[in-house]
Design a protein around this motif. Sequence first.
Motif, PDB file in Angstrom:
ATOM      1  N   UNK A  13      51.363  52.224  22.773  1.00 41.64           N
ATOM      2  CA  UNK A  13      50.196  51.566  22.914  1.00 41.64           C
ATOM      3  C   UNK A  13      50.124  50.256  23.651  1.00 41.64           C
ATOM      4  N   UNK A  14      51.034  50.397  24.618  1.00 44.63           N
ATOM      5  CA  UNK A  14      51.100  49.055  25.338  1.00 44.63           C
ATOM      6  C   UNK A  14      49.909  48.886  26.008  1.00 44.63           C
ATOM      7  N   UNK A  15      48.979  49.729  26.534  1.00 40.89           N
ATOM      8  CA  UNK A  15      47.863  49.403  27.151  1.00 40.89           C
ATOM      9  C   UNK A  15      46.868  48.603  26.268  1.00 40.89           C
ATOM     10  N   UNK A  16      47.054  48.536  24.978  1.00 37.34           N
ATOM     11  CA  UNK A  16      46.329  47.595  24.403  1.00 37.34           C
ATOM     12  C   UNK A  16      46.419  46.151  24.976  1.00 37.34           C
ATOM     13  N   UNK A  17      47.535  45.631  25.336  1.00 35.56           N
ATOM     14  CA  UNK A  17      47.687  44.556  25.802  1.00 35.56           C
ATOM     15  C   UNK A  17      46.922  43.878  26.872  1.00 35.56           C
ATOM     16  N   UNK A  18      46.832  44.687  28.184  1.00 35.14           N
ATOM     17  CA  UNK A  18      45.996  44.328  29.244  1.00 35.14           C
ATOM     18  C   UNK A  18      44.472  44.122  28.824  1.00 35.14           C
ATOM     19  N   UNK A  19      44.216  45.304  27.622  1.00 30.28           N
ATOM     20  CA  UNK A  19      42.720  45.034  27.205  1.00 30.28           C
ATOM     21  C   UNK A  19      42.668  43.913  26.551  1.00 30.28           C
ATOM     22  N   UNK A  20      43.259  43.429  25.700  1.00 32.77           N
ATOM     23  CA  UNK A  20      43.215  42.381  25.075  1.00 32.77           C
ATOM     24  C   UNK A  20      43.049  41.092  25.841  1.00 32.77           C
ATOM     25  N   UNK A  21      44.017  40.951  27.137  1.00 33.91           N
ATOM     26  CA  UNK A  21      43.966  40.003  27.973  1.00 33.91           C
ATOM     27  C   UNK A  21      42.706  39.994  28.634  1.00 33.91           C
ATOM     28  N   UNK A  22      41.951  41.068  28.816  1.00 34.40           N
ATOM     29  CA  UNK A  22      40.774  40.986  29.662  1.00 34.40           C
ATOM     30  C   UNK A  22      39.683  40.556  28.324  1.00 34.40           C
ATOM     31  N   UNK A  23      39.840  40.969  27.137  1.00 32.06           N
ATOM     32  CA  UNK A  23      38.810  40.666  26.176  1.00 32.06           C
ATOM     33  C   UNK A  23      38.877  39.134  26.025  1.00 32.06           C
ATOM     34  N   UNK A  24      39.944  38.588  26.028  1.00 32.80           N
ATOM     35  CA  UNK A  24      40.122  37.013  25.607  1.00 32.80           C
ATOM     36  C   UNK A  24      39.114  36.327  26.682  1.00 32.80           C
ATOM     37  N   UNK A  25      39.190  36.751  27.995  1.00 36.47           N
ATOM     38  CA  UNK A  25      38.106  36.060  28.871  1.00 36.47           C
ATOM     39  C   UNK A  25      38.428  34.498  29.059  1.00 36.47           C
ATOM     40  N   UNK A  26      39.723  34.284  29.145  1.00 33.57           N
ATOM     41  CA  UNK A  26      40.076  33.020  29.555  1.00 33.57           C
ATOM     42  C   UNK A  26      41.283  32.920  30.541  1.00 33.57           C
ATOM     43  N   UNK A  27      41.755  31.740  30.554  1.00 27.29           N
ATOM     44  CA  UNK A  27      43.058  31.665  31.518  1.00 27.29           C
ATOM     45  C   UNK A  27      44.167  31.750  30.596  1.00 27.29           C
ATOM     46  N   UNK A  28      44.274  33.115  30.123  1.00 31.64           N
ATOM     47  CA  UNK A  28      45.577  33.630  29.203  1.00 31.64           C
ATOM     48  C   UNK A  28      46.085  34.634  30.090  1.00 31.64           C
ATOM     49  N   UNK A  29      47.511  34.733  30.413  1.00 33.05           N
ATOM     50  CA  UNK A  29      48.082  36.076  30.834  1.00 33.05           C
ATOM     51  C   UNK A  29      49.050  36.313  29.827  1.00 33.05           C
ATOM     52  N   UNK A  30      49.014  37.682  29.713  1.00 27.26           N
ATOM     53  CA  UNK A  30      49.845  38.341  28.752  1.00 27.26           C
ATOM     54  C   UNK A  30      50.850  39.134  29.488  1.00 27.26           C
ATOM     55  N   UNK A  31      52.114  38.744  29.422  1.00 27.17           N
ATOM     56  CA  UNK A  31      53.425  39.441  29.868  1.00 27.17           C
ATOM     57  C   UNK A  31      54.009  40.437  28.958  1.00 27.17           C
ATOM     58  N   UNK A  32      54.322  41.546  29.391  1.00 27.32           N
ATOM     59  CA  UNK A  32      55.052  42.503  28.505  1.00 27.32           C
ATOM     60  C   UNK A  32      56.379  43.127  29.124  1.00 27.32           C
ATOM     61  N   UNK A  33      57.268  43.201  28.101  1.00 28.01           N
ATOM     62  CA  UNK A  33      58.350  43.494  28.523  1.00 28.01           C
ATOM     63  C   UNK A  33      58.851  44.746  27.520  1.00 28.01           C
ATOM     64  N   UNK A  34      59.269  45.921  28.032  1.00 25.31           N
ATOM     65  CA  UNK A  34      59.515  46.810  27.140  1.00 25.31           C
ATOM     66  C   UNK A  34      61.120  46.876  26.538  1.00 25.31           C
TER      67      UNK A  34
END
Length: 243
Positions: A13-34
């Motif tokens: 469910x890693x695609x939750x993370x870019x979705x959350x980044x978008x919903x934060x609507x701020x200057x937040x970057x979410x970086x994911x390493x598997x």
Amino acid sequence: MTALGFLYPGHSAEDDYPRIEQLLGSDIRVDLVHTDIGEDTHRVDALRRMGAAERLTAGVEQLRLSGAESVVWASTSGSFVYGWEGAHEQVRALARAAGLPASSTSFAFVHAAREVGARRVAVGATYPADVADLFADFLRAGGLDVTGVRASGTVTSAEAGTWGEAEVLALARAADHPDADAVLLPDTALHTAAHVPLLEKELRKPVLTANQVTVWEGLRLADRRVNAPSLGTLFLREPIVQA
């Protein structure tokens, strides 16, 4: 720009993370390493191997190079299976390797429950009963009262990753208890980022989900607070203060 680093086991469910980044609507970057999940099974010995230090530290350098200000091990079962003290040691080892503030999804649930003022929580887990009970033990060690545990018995993260809105809502409803201040859904393999508003509307109480609390924990470690009501009560700017 605040960059948050997450170590995510496998691919579910890693695609939750870019979705959350978008919903934060701020200057937040979410970086994911598997990280290497090893054997995909919700069995205690396999989960402990999944959370072993060598698997986690393998992805740390990539997060450091990305400019991450905090790092969270984005696995609930891969942390609480070590118990309260063992999970603390896991996080300490991760912080030393990364040179950054570190945490895990299990601790994120404890901190998030406190944030929304929940002392009594109900658990709806995709895991088999023995694994779900270990999560309840972890929450109790963190000072929370668990009103009940609903275990669904899924064997793999891959299976949990196929669940849609209907299955997630059914699990939350089945887990809910009249005495619970909040309902917790502890599996980062479960897609929940799009469902939190519906879950809270249906249950009429805060609902804390694994990927949601994981990102919130990364923000907490980076000393950031973001107002994002579409991500639920947890992301309201003003915390609920316990009496």
